[in-house]
Scaffold this motif. Structure first.
Motif, mmCIF file in Angstrom:
data_model
loop_
_atom_site.group_PDB
_atom_site.id
_atom_site.type_symbol
_atom_site.label_atom_id
_atom_site.label_comp_id
_atom_site.label_asym_id
_atom_site.label_seq_id
_atom_site.Cartn_x
_atom_site.Cartn_y
_atom_site.Cartn_z
ATOM 1 N N TRP A 33 0.549 5.142 10.580
ATOM 2 C CA TRP A 33 -0.420 4.044 10.478
ATOM 3 C C TRP A 33 -0.971 3.934 9.059
ATOM 4 O O TRP A 33 -1.108 2.841 8.513
ATOM 5 C CB TRP A 33 -1.535 4.265 11.486
ATOM 6 N N TRP A 36 1.689 2.433 6.865
ATOM 7 C CA TRP A 36 1.814 0.996 7.103
ATOM 8 C C TRP A 36 0.668 0.233 6.445
ATOM 9 O O TRP A 36 0.871 -0.835 5.862
ATOM 10 C CB TRP A 36 1.849 0.719 8.606
ATOM 11 N N CYS A 37 -0.530 0.781 6.535
ATOM 12 C CA CYS A 37 -1.690 0.127 5.915
ATOM 13 C C CYS A 37 -1.546 0.074 4.394
ATOM 14 O O CYS A 37 -1.806 -0.956 3.772
ATOM 15 C CB CYS A 37 -2.979 0.857 6.285
ATOM 16 N N TRP A 39 1.262 0.188 2.740
ATOM 17 C CA TRP A 39 2.372 -0.719 2.449
ATOM 18 C C TRP A 39 1.921 -2.176 2.487
ATOM 19 O O TRP A 39 2.231 -2.961 1.594
ATOM 20 C CB TRP A 39 3.502 -0.477 3.446
ATOM 21 N N THR A 40 1.171 -2.544 3.508
ATOM 22 C CA THR A 40 0.740 -3.934 3.620
ATOM 23 C C THR A 40 -0.346 -4.271 2.602
ATOM 24 O O THR A 40 -0.517 -5.441 2.240
ATOM 25 C CB THR A 40 0.206 -4.254 5.025
ATOM 26 N N TRP A 41 -1.056 -3.254 2.107
ATOM 27 C CA TRP A 41 -2.095 -3.496 1.127
ATOM 28 C C TRP A 41 -1.499 -3.722 -0.257
ATOM 29 O O TRP A 41 -1.920 -4.605 -1.000
ATOM 30 C CB TRP A 41 -3.057 -2.324 1.114
ATOM 31 N N ARG A 43 1.877 -4.304 -0.967
ATOM 32 C CA ARG A 43 3.061 -5.158 -1.005
ATOM 33 C C ARG A 43 2.797 -6.530 -1.628
ATOM 34 O O ARG A 43 3.589 -6.983 -2.441
ATOM 35 C CB ARG A 43 3.636 -5.317 0.401
ATOM 36 N N PRO A 44 1.693 -7.243 -1.303
ATOM 37 C CA PRO A 44 1.500 -8.570 -1.917
ATOM 38 C C PRO A 44 1.280 -8.516 -3.431
ATOM 39 O O PRO A 44 1.524 -9.496 -4.107
ATOM 40 C CB PRO A 44 0.246 -9.107 -1.224
ATOM 41 N N THR A 45 0.838 -7.399 -3.966
ATOM 42 C CA THR A 45 0.581 -7.310 -5.401
ATOM 43 C C THR A 45 1.853 -7.026 -6.187
ATOM 44 O O THR A 45 1.851 -7.135 -7.396
ATOM 45 C CB THR A 45 -0.458 -6.214 -5.711
#
Length: 50
Positions: A33, A36-37, A39-41, A43-45
């Protein structure tokens, strides 16, 4: 409140696994978890400059 539901669900699963003496599995779930957090934090940058 809706944003906290996934966090509460993961917390409940980790606590349940820990109570059932499945601590290695609980650790794996919590680390997954966390990964994943992160990665999603981040990834957009990561955008390609061209």
């Amino acid at each position: 409140m809706k944003a906290f539901l996934p966090w509460l669900a993961v917390l409940a699963v980790v606590l349940l696994l820990s109570a059932l003496r499945l601590r290695p599995l609980a650790t794996a779930v919590s680390l997954g978890w966390l990964a994943w957090c992160v990665w999603t934090w981040f990834r957009p940058t990561r955008r390609r400059s061209g």
